[in-house]
Write a protein that holds these residues in place. Structure first.
Motif, PDB file in Angstrom:
ATOM      1  N   MET A   1     -17.960  21.077  17.349  1.00 52.89           N
ATOM      2  CA  MET A   1     -18.747  19.886  17.695  1.00 52.89           C
ATOM      3  C   MET A   1     -18.445  19.492  19.134  1.00 52.89           C
ATOM      4  SD  MET A   1     -20.791  17.677  16.191  1.00 52.89           S
ATOM      5  CE  MET A   1     -21.654  16.244  16.762  1.00 52.89           C
ATOM      6  N   ILE A   2     -19.424  19.635  20.003  1.00 50.54           N
ATOM      7  CA  ILE A   2     -19.245  19.233  21.401  1.00 50.54           C
ATOM      8  C   ILE A   2     -20.082  17.987  21.665  1.00 50.54           C
ATOM      9  CG2 ILE A   2     -19.645  19.854  23.811  1.00 50.54           C
ATOM     10  CD1 ILE A   2     -18.916  22.706  23.132  1.00 50.54           C
ATOM     11  N   VAL A   3     -19.411  16.919  22.066  1.00 53.82           N
ATOM     12  CA  VAL A   3     -20.074  15.647  22.357  1.00 53.82           C
ATOM     13  C   VAL A   3     -19.992  15.390  23.855  1.00 53.82           C
ATOM     14  CG1 VAL A   3     -20.132  13.174  21.864  1.00 53.82           C
ATOM     15  CG2 VAL A   3     -19.354  14.769  20.093  1.00 53.82           C
ATOM     16  N   ALA A   4     -21.127  15.217  24.503  1.00 54.46           N
ATOM     17  CA  ALA A   4     -21.179  14.932  25.941  1.00 54.46           C
ATOM     18  C   ALA A   4     -21.482  13.455  26.140  1.00 54.46           C
ATOM     19  CB  ALA A   4     -22.267  15.780  26.602  1.00 54.46           C
ATOM     20  N   SER A  17     -14.746   7.437  24.905  1.00 49.39           N
ATOM     21  CA  SER A  17     -14.554   8.863  24.615  1.00 49.39           C
ATOM     22  C   SER A  17     -13.192   9.127  23.987  1.00 49.39           C
ATOM     23  CB  SER A  17     -14.711   9.683  25.901  1.00 49.39           C
ATOM     24  OG  SER A  17     -15.992   9.496  26.446  1.00 49.39           O
ATOM     25  N   LYS A  18     -12.152   8.494  24.540  1.00 52.95           N
ATOM     26  CA  LYS A  18     -10.795   8.683  23.993  1.00 52.95           C
ATOM     27  C   LYS A  18     -10.718   8.180  22.554  1.00 52.95           C
ATOM     28  CE  LYS A  18      -8.619   7.136  27.788  1.00 52.95           C
ATOM     29  NZ  LYS A  18      -7.629   6.799  28.805  1.00 52.95           N
ATOM     30  N   ALA A  19     -11.275   6.995  22.317  1.00 56.82           N
ATOM     31  CA  ALA A  19     -11.216   6.401  20.974  1.00 56.82           C
ATOM     32  C   ALA A  19     -12.007   7.214  19.956  1.00 56.82           C
ATOM     33  CB  ALA A  19     -11.731   4.959  21.026  1.00 56.82           C
ATOM     34  N   VAL A  20     -13.184   7.673  20.350  1.00 55.72           N
ATOM     35  CA  VAL A  20     -14.021   8.482  19.455  1.00 55.72           C
ATOM     36  C   VAL A  20     -13.307   9.798  19.123  1.00 55.72           C
ATOM     37  CG1 VAL A  20     -16.169   9.827  19.303  1.00 55.72           C
ATOM     38  CG2 VAL A  20     -16.218   7.473  20.167  1.00 55.72           C
ATOM     39  N   ALA A  21     -12.745  10.453  20.141  1.00 54.08           N
ATOM     40  CA  ALA A  21     -12.039  11.720  19.928  1.00 54.08           C
ATOM     41  C   ALA A  21     -10.852  11.529  18.981  1.00 54.08           C
ATOM     42  CB  ALA A  21     -11.576  12.292  21.259  1.00 54.08           C
ATOM     43  N   ALA A  22     -10.094  10.455  19.206  1.00 57.14           N
ATOM     44  CA  ALA A  22      -8.921  10.189  18.365  1.00 57.14           C
ATOM     45  C   ALA A  22      -9.340   9.923  16.914  1.00 57.14           C
ATOM     46  CB  ALA A  22      -8.144   9.000  18.916  1.00 57.14           C
ATOM     47  N   GLN A  23     -10.407   9.141  16.751  1.00 53.57           N
ATOM     48  CA  GLN A  23     -10.858   8.774  15.411  1.00 53.57           C
ATOM     49  C   GLN A  23     -11.404   9.969  14.625  1.00 53.57           C
ATOM     50  OE1 GLN A  23     -12.847   4.965  15.557  1.00 53.57           O
ATOM     51  NE2 GLN A  23     -13.947   5.364  13.659  1.00 53.57           N
ATOM     52  N   LEU A  24     -12.023  10.909  15.341  1.00 53.24           N
ATOM     53  CA  LEU A  24     -12.677  12.032  14.663  1.00 53.24           C
ATOM     54  C   LEU A  24     -11.869  13.328  14.716  1.00 53.24           C
ATOM     55  CD1 LEU A  24     -16.355  11.389  15.839  1.00 53.24           C
ATOM     56  CD2 LEU A  24     -15.381  10.924  13.595  1.00 53.24           C
ATOM     57  N   GLY A  25     -10.664  13.256  15.284  1.00 57.02           N
ATOM     58  CA  GLY A  25      -9.825  14.452  15.345  1.00 57.02           C
ATOM     59  C   GLY A  25     -10.327  15.508  16.308  1.00 57.02           C
ATOM     60  N   LEU A  26     -10.961  15.064  17.391  1.00 61.15           N
ATOM     61  CA  LEU A  26     -11.486  15.988  18.405  1.00 61.15           C
ATOM     62  C   LEU A  26     -10.601  15.966  19.650  1.00 61.15           C
ATOM     63  CD1 LEU A  26     -15.264  14.944  18.178  1.00 61.15           C
ATOM     64  CD2 LEU A  26     -14.180  16.891  17.056  1.00 61.15           C
ATOM     65  N   ARG A  27     -10.735  16.977  20.494  1.00 59.19           N
ATOM     66  CA  ARG A  27     -10.050  16.982  21.785  1.00 59.19           C
ATOM     67  C   ARG A  27     -10.846  16.084  22.735  1.00 59.19           C
ATOM     68  NH1 ARG A  27      -5.399  17.989  20.362  1.00 59.19           N
ATOM     69  NH2 ARG A  27      -4.724  18.549  22.452  1.00 59.19           N
ATOM     70  N   ASP A  69      -5.392  15.998  24.853  1.00 60.44           N
ATOM     71  CA  ASP A  69      -4.947  15.106  23.782  1.00 60.44           C
ATOM     72  C   ASP A  69      -5.469  13.703  24.102  1.00 60.44           C
ATOM     73  OD1 ASP A  69      -3.658  13.423  22.028  1.00 60.44           O
ATOM     74  OD2 ASP A  69      -1.638  14.131  22.471  1.00 60.44           O
ATOM     75  N   PRO A  70      -6.353  13.132  23.242  1.00 63.52           N
ATOM     76  CA  PRO A  70      -6.906  11.810  23.564  1.00 63.52           C
ATOM     77  C   PRO A  70      -5.847  10.708  23.696  1.00 63.52           C
ATOM     78  CG  PRO A  70      -7.501  12.465  21.323  1.00 63.52           C
ATOM     79  CD  PRO A  70      -6.903  13.662  21.984  1.00 63.52           C
ATOM     80  N   ALA A  71      -4.689  10.917  23.040  1.00 67.24           N
ATOM     81  CA  ALA A  71      -3.621   9.910  23.117  1.00 67.24           C
ATOM     82  C   ALA A  71      -2.848  10.008  24.421  1.00 67.24           C
ATOM     83  CB  ALA A  71      -2.667  10.077  21.944  1.00 67.24           C
ATOM     84  N   ASP A  72      -2.889  11.178  25.057  1.00 70.64           N
ATOM     85  CA  ASP A  72      -2.129  11.377  26.286  1.00 70.64           C
ATOM     86  C   ASP A  72      -2.784  12.471  27.131  1.00 70.64           C
ATOM     87  OD1 ASP A  72      -0.130  11.304  28.214  1.00 70.64           O
ATOM     88  OD2 ASP A  72       1.177  12.695  27.129  1.00 70.64           O
ATOM     89  N   ILE A 115     -12.535  24.908  29.073  1.00 70.99           N
ATOM     90  CA  ILE A 115     -11.771  23.972  28.230  1.00 70.99           C
ATOM     91  C   ILE A 115     -12.571  23.625  26.970  1.00 70.99           C
ATOM     92  CG2 ILE A 115     -10.868  21.604  28.096  1.00 70.99           C
ATOM     93  CD1 ILE A 115     -10.154  21.904  31.113  1.00 70.99           C
ATOM     94  N   ALA A 116     -13.866  23.356  27.136  1.00 70.43           N
ATOM     95  CA  ALA A 116     -14.719  23.016  25.991  1.00 70.43           C
ATOM     96  C   ALA A 116     -14.810  24.187  25.014  1.00 70.43           C
ATOM     97  CB  ALA A 116     -16.114  22.616  26.470  1.00 70.43           C
ATOM     98  N   ALA A 117     -14.916  25.401  25.547  1.00 67.82           N
ATOM     99  CA  ALA A 117     -15.037  26.597  24.704  1.00 67.82           C
ATOM    100  C   ALA A 117     -13.759  26.846  23.899  1.00 67.82           C
ATOM    101  CB  ALA A 117     -15.359  27.806  25.567  1.00 67.82           C
ATOM    102  N   ALA A 118     -12.623  26.412  24.444  1.00 67.80           N
ATOM    103  CA  ALA A 118     -11.331  26.657  23.790  1.00 67.80           C
ATOM    104  C   ALA A 118     -10.966  25.594  22.753  1.00 67.80           C
ATOM    105  CB  ALA A 118     -10.236  26.731  24.854  1.00 67.80           C
ATOM    106  N   ALA A 119     -11.751  24.528  22.671  1.00 65.81           N
ATOM    107  CA  ALA A 119     -11.440  23.439  21.734  1.00 65.81           C
ATOM    108  C   ALA A 119     -11.890  23.832  20.326  1.00 65.81           C
ATOM    109  CB  ALA A 119     -12.131  22.153  22.178  1.00 65.81           C
ATOM    110  N   GLU A 120     -10.925  24.201  19.497  1.00 63.96           N
ATOM    111  CA  GLU A 120     -11.224  24.738  18.165  1.00 63.96           C
ATOM    112  C   GLU A 120     -12.084  23.839  17.287  1.00 63.96           C
ATOM    113  OE1 GLU A 120      -8.262  26.594  15.490  1.00 63.96           O
ATOM    114  OE2 GLU A 120      -7.223  27.101  17.353  1.00 63.96           O
ATOM    115  N   HIS A 121     -11.672  22.585  17.154  1.00 61.62           N
ATOM    116  CA  HIS A 121     -12.364  21.690  16.222  1.00 61.62           C
ATOM    117  C   HIS A 121     -13.419  20.823  16.896  1.00 61.62           C
ATOM    118  CE1 HIS A 121      -9.571  22.981  13.215  1.00 61.62           C
ATOM    119  NE2 HIS A 121      -8.552  22.667  14.003  1.00 61.62           N
TER     120      HIS A 121
END
Length: 220
Positions: A1-4, A17-27, A69-72, A115-121
């Motif tokens: 899932m790639i979100v722009a 973006s950081k909050a959405v990524a953290a909430q949904l388990g995305l990079r 890492d959205p947290a850091d 970087i986007a291509a390497a993001a597994e989830h």
């Protein structure tokens, strides 16, 4: 899932973006930080940021590594942590000129795609040309907007003691520079969902985007 997630400064892109990524388990990837990083390197190494040819010649030199890492979300240049230095006023004043140089955009765009291509989830990528140029095949494209007044108030709050009117003028100037550059200008993709954040709290914007992502995942 790639979100722009695209949009001008002060619309809440990074926080959302950081909050959405953290909430949904995305990079998470802050592409603006990459342009700031290369600008910081140019300034630090005495490259004339008013000379596009000098910038182009040096564009391939710095090694930029972005944490997702959205947290850091760390960022280093040649092994040096630059997450603080890239936010200085000097870098802010020069980043539009540096990021308008086609060789810089080509270098950073390639980095962003890898970087986007390497993001597994999956990954949330925020910037100004993600949905139009960097990741035109993103699963979901969102374009955040807000009034100049709202954006200036937010940005002034981030920059302690900043003058709201001066900040507003700087934002309008930056918008004009980013929207009018020849290479990958700031623009809303035709298939992007526009979200006006002027009268919304951060929590409301995050909820709105999370809902859009979940609907996309469900195939609605």
């Amino acid at each position: 899932m790639i979100v722009a997630i695209d949009g001008p400064s002060g619309t809440g892109k990074s926080s959302t973006s950081k909050a959405v990524a953290a909430q949904l388990g995305l990079r998470y990837l802050d592409t603006g930080a990459q342009y700031r990083a290369i600008t910081w390197w140019m300034v630090t190494n005495g490259i004339d940021t008013d000379d596009p040819q000098a910038i182009a010649a040096a564009a391939g030199k710095p090694e930029i590594v972005s944490g997702t890492d959205p947290a850091d979300p760390a960022i280093t240049v040649d092994g040096v942590d630059v997450s603080g230095p890239i936010r200085t006023q000097e870098v802010t004043a020069r980043v539009s000129a540096v990021s308008a140089v086609p060789e810089v955009r080509a270098r950073i765009t390639e980095l962003q795609r890898s970087i986007a291509a390497a993001a597994e989830h999956g990954i949330v990528v925020e910037g100004r040309d993600i949905g139009t140029t960097v990741l035109p095949d993103a699963d979901l494209k969102i374009f955040l907007t807000a009034s100049a007044e709202a954006r200036a108030a937010r940005r002034s709050g981030e920059l302690k003691g900043a003058d709201v009117n001066a900040t507003r003028e700087a934002l309008i100037k930056r918008d004009a520079a980013d929207s009018s550059r020849k290479t990958s200008p700031l623009a809303k993709a035709d298939d992007a969902v526009e979200v006006d954040t002027t009268d919304l709290t951060l929590a409301q914007v995050v909820e709105c985007v999370v809902t859009l992502v979940e609907e996309k995942r469900a195939g609605k």
